[in-house]
Design a protein around this motif. Structure first.
Motif, PDB file in Angstrom:
ATOM      1  N   VAL A  16       0.866  -1.169   0.000  1.00 29.79           N
ATOM      2  CA  VAL A  16       0.000   0.000   0.000  1.00 29.79           C
ATOM      3  C   VAL A  16       0.908   1.225   0.000  1.00 29.79           C
ATOM      4  N   GLY A  17       0.718   2.113  -0.980  1.00 30.74           N
ATOM      5  CA  GLY A  17       1.595   3.280  -1.015  1.00 30.74           C
ATOM      6  C   GLY A  17       1.505   4.038  -2.331  1.00 30.74           C
ATOM      7  N   GLU A  18       2.212   5.197  -2.446  1.00 29.62           N
ATOM      8  CA  GLU A  18       2.894   5.711  -1.292  1.00 29.62           C
ATOM      9  C   GLU A  18       1.920   6.557  -0.477  1.00 29.62           C
ATOM     10  N   ILE A  19       1.948   6.355   0.816  1.00 29.82           N
ATOM     11  CA  ILE A  19       1.045   7.020   1.737  1.00 29.82           C
ATOM     12  C   ILE A  19       1.902   7.729   2.785  1.00 29.82           C
ATOM     13  N   GLY A  20       1.299   8.680   3.497  1.00 29.24           N
ATOM     14  CA  GLY A  20       2.086   9.364   4.518  1.00 29.24           C
ATOM     15  C   GLY A  20       1.683  10.811   4.664  1.00 29.24           C
ATOM     16  N   TYR A  21       2.701  11.697   4.674  1.00 30.24           N
ATOM     17  CA  TYR A  21       2.458  13.111   4.951  1.00 30.24           C
ATOM     18  C   TYR A  21       3.021  14.006   3.851  1.00 30.24           C
ATOM     19  N   ASP A  22       2.299  15.118   3.628  1.00 31.55           N
ATOM     20  CA  ASP A  22       2.772  16.206   2.777  1.00 31.55           C
ATOM     21  C   ASP A  22       2.815  17.486   3.610  1.00 31.55           C
ATOM     22  N   ASP A  23       1.633  18.018   3.962  1.00 29.93           N
ATOM     23  CA  ASP A  23       1.562  19.220   4.805  1.00 29.93           C
ATOM     24  C   ASP A  23       1.324  18.902   6.272  1.00 29.93           C
ATOM     25  N   MET A  24       1.221  17.599   6.603  1.00 34.10           N
ATOM     26  CA  MET A  24       0.986  17.156   7.985  1.00 34.10           C
ATOM     27  C   MET A  24      -0.315  17.727   8.537  1.00 34.10           C
ATOM     28  N   THR A  25      -1.402  17.546   7.799  1.00 32.23           N
ATOM     29  CA  THR A  25      -2.724  18.001   8.218  1.00 32.23           C
ATOM     30  C   THR A  25      -3.464  16.897   8.964  1.00 32.23           C
ATOM     31  N   ALA A  26      -4.562  17.287   9.609  1.00 32.96           N
ATOM     32  CA  ALA A  26      -5.414  16.302  10.279  1.00 32.96           C
ATOM     33  C   ALA A  26      -6.008  15.333   9.267  1.00 32.96           C
TER      34      ALA A  26
ATOM     35  N   HIS B  60       5.632   7.863   2.379  1.00 32.84           N
ATOM     36  CA  HIS B  60       6.218   9.101   1.864  1.00 32.84           C
ATOM     37  C   HIS B  60       6.392  10.068   3.029  1.00 32.84           C
ATOM     38  N   THR B  61       7.614  10.505   3.275  1.00 31.75           N
ATOM     39  CA  THR B  61       7.835  11.510   4.314  1.00 31.75           C
ATOM     40  C   THR B  61       7.840  12.899   3.675  1.00 31.75           C
ATOM     41  N   PRO B  62       7.406  13.923   4.410  1.00 28.87           N
ATOM     42  CA  PRO B  62       7.236  15.246   3.809  1.00 28.87           C
ATOM     43  C   PRO B  62       8.564  15.874   3.407  1.00 28.87           C
TER      44      PRO B  62
ATOM     45  N   LYS C 162      11.234  17.638   7.518  1.00 26.56           N
ATOM     46  CA  LYS C 162      11.274  16.175   7.393  1.00 26.56           C
ATOM     47  C   LYS C 162      11.455  15.475   8.733  1.00 26.56           C
ATOM     48  N   LYS C 163      12.254  16.034   9.599  1.00 31.59           N
ATOM     49  CA  LYS C 163      12.500  15.367  10.879  1.00 31.59           C
ATOM     50  C   LYS C 163      11.207  15.258  11.691  1.00 31.59           C
ATOM     51  N   ALA C 164      10.463  16.367  11.793  1.00 33.55           N
ATOM     52  CA  ALA C 164       9.204  16.346  12.532  1.00 33.55           C
ATOM     53  C   ALA C 164       8.190  15.442  11.844  1.00 33.55           C
ATOM     54  N   GLY C 165       8.166  15.469  10.507  1.00 33.98           N
ATOM     55  CA  GLY C 165       7.228  14.627   9.769  1.00 33.98           C
ATOM     56  C   GLY C 165       7.533  13.152   9.918  1.00 33.98           C
ATOM     57  N   THR C 166       8.803  12.810   9.958  1.00 35.89           N
ATOM     58  CA  THR C 166       9.182  11.405  10.147  1.00 35.89           C
ATOM     59  C   THR C 166       8.828  10.939  11.546  1.00 35.89           C
ATOM     60  N   ARG C 167       9.068  11.786  12.542  1.00 29.77           N
ATOM     61  CA  ARG C 167       8.709  11.417  13.915  1.00 29.77           C
ATOM     62  C   ARG C 167       7.194  11.232  14.040  1.00 29.77           C
ATOM     63  N   ARG C 168       6.425  12.134  13.410  1.00 30.79           N
ATOM     64  CA  ARG C 168       4.964  12.014  13.443  1.00 30.79           C
ATOM     65  C   ARG C 168       4.512  10.731  12.736  1.00 30.79           C
ATOM     66  N   THR C 169       5.169  10.400  11.642  1.00 28.61           N
ATOM     67  CA  THR C 169       4.867   9.161  10.923  1.00 28.61           C
ATOM     68  C   THR C 169       5.091   7.943  11.813  1.00 28.61           C
ATOM     69  N   LEU C 170       6.242   7.892  12.442  1.00 23.55           N
ATOM     70  CA  LEU C 170       6.573   6.730  13.264  1.00 23.55           C
ATOM     71  C   LEU C 170       5.626   6.597  14.452  1.00 23.55           C
ATOM     72  N   ASP C 171       5.203   7.730  15.014  1.00 20.07           N
ATOM     73  CA  ASP C 171       4.251   7.686  16.128  1.00 20.07           C
ATOM     74  C   ASP C 171       2.926   7.095  15.671  1.00 20.07           C
ATOM     75  N   LEU C 172       2.428   7.537  14.504  1.00 25.63           N
ATOM     76  CA  LEU C 172       1.148   7.029  14.017  1.00 25.63           C
ATOM     77  C   LEU C 172       1.255   5.552  13.655  1.00 25.63           C
ATOM     78  N   ILE C 173       2.358   5.186  13.010  1.00 24.64           N
ATOM     79  CA  ILE C 173       2.553   3.786  12.617  1.00 24.64           C
ATOM     80  C   ILE C 173       2.541   2.889  13.852  1.00 24.64           C
ATOM     81  N   ARG C 174       3.210   3.322  14.898  1.00 29.90           N
ATOM     82  CA  ARG C 174       3.233   2.534  16.129  1.00 29.90           C
ATOM     83  C   ARG C 174       1.828   2.359  16.690  1.00 29.90           C
ATOM     84  N   ASP C 175       1.023   3.417  16.621  1.00 33.11           N
ATOM     85  CA  ASP C 175      -0.325   3.352  17.178  1.00 33.11           C
ATOM     86  C   ASP C 175      -1.252   2.447  16.371  1.00 33.11           C
TER      87      ASP C 175
END
Length: 305
Positions: free
Chosen positions: A104-114, A137-139, A143-156
């Motif tokens: 499934v992809g590429e999925i993830g963040y661009d503008d880091m919206t709700a 896909h990381t923004p 990028k650092k904040a977007g990757t951290r947000r990605t990993l947090d959501l993936i874990r959840d």
């Protein structure tokens, strides 16, 4: 050395690119569904696009001896278009059943919206339902904040980290991705993102395990030969061939084989070229003489390795 291109948008490329890639040793590619450069306003336009990824583009690659796989998803940039979201996700759910859809992809963040949070979580749930890995896909911005947000959501979400490929990493993010247990992809671009020397330094620092390299070549300024060029740079830097082969072959094969739709033994065998074949009555040749294995020598390229 066999090469696997784990993230490239061949819909945007030419047949010359396919020929050059095969001559450089690329035996297989994964083409993720992505943003085509301008907004799409109707879910039905995605269906034709997904059909091309599992049909025509697969055939076009085969005409140059390259095995073609794809990933299916609603990209994060278009996740912010509420009028199309539900219709497109219904199509994603349908096309994830196709035999060459390996994630499934590429999925993830661009503008880091709700909205991107919601659509990412919904598509991870689809991956779990379809027993498929995911390509993230990381923004491009923060990028650092977007990757951290990605990993947090993936874990959840509860998806196993070994079934997650987080792409477009750089020196600031690769460590946290590897520490999470996910795979770390790196896009090598001319003049932006990572380049070959920076990628060499990443491999020297972190080693080859769970690390991949791709060109992500699309409709913008990009280079579909960045994987073989990075191989050459790693060799020049003294990285052993076994480590290089792990990065550019064994890792992408192992990751996408988790789909159950990519056979590691099959993909290692060069695909025979037979340009006498047609796709729904169509050919790529435009009047040229068809080539087939029995009367065609291998193409040559300055990047043969």
């Amino acid at each position: 050395m066999k090469l696997f291109e784990p993230h490239i948008h061949m819909t945007s490329r030419t047949t010359d690119d396919y020929a050059a890639m095969r001559a450089a040793g690329i035996l297989a590619v994964v083409e993720p569904a992505f943003w085509l450069g301008q907004p799409r306003n109707h879910p039905g336009t995605f269906e034709d696009y997904f059909l091309s990824l599992v049909g025509w583009e697969r055939f076009r690659a085969s005409q140059f001896g390259i095995r073609h796989y794809c990933t299916i998803g609603l990209n994060p940039k278009e996740a912010n278009t509420p009028a199309i979201v539900d219709g497109v996700l219904d199509l994603v759910d349908l096309y994830l059943e196709k035999e060459t859809a390996v994630a499934v992809g590429e999925i993830g963040y661009d503008d880091m919206t709700a909205a991107e949070d919601e659509i990412l979580a919904r598509q991870v749930a689809m991956a779990i339902d379809h027993d498929l890995p995911i390509l993230i896909h990381t923004p491009h911005r923060d990028k650092k904040a977007g990757t951290r947000r990605t990993l947090d959501l993936i874990r959840d979400t509860g998806i196993a980290p070994e079934r997650v490929l987080v792409d477009h990493n750089n020196e600031e993010t690769v460590g946290m991705v590897l520490d999470s247990g996910c795979w770390a992809g790196h896009t090598i671009y001319p003049g932006s993102k990572m380049d070959e020397p920076r990628m060499v330094a990443v491999v020297q620092r972190f080693g080859p395990e769970r690390i991949m390299v791709n060109s992500s070549a699309d409709w913008g300024i990009s280079d579909p030969l960045k994987v073989p060029k990075t191989v050459a740079a790693m060799r020049d830097a003294g990285i052993p061939d076994a480590a290089i082969e792990t990065v550019v072959w064994h890792n992408p094969v192992a990751f996408y084989a988790q789909s159950g739709r990519l056979d590691p033994a099959e993909v290692a065998v060069p695909l025979p070229v037979d340009q006498r074949l047609l796709w729904q009555g169509n050919t790529v040749l435009r009047g040229q003489t068809p080539r087939s294995e029995e009367h065609t020598s291998e193409l040559q390229s300055p990047y043969v390795i």
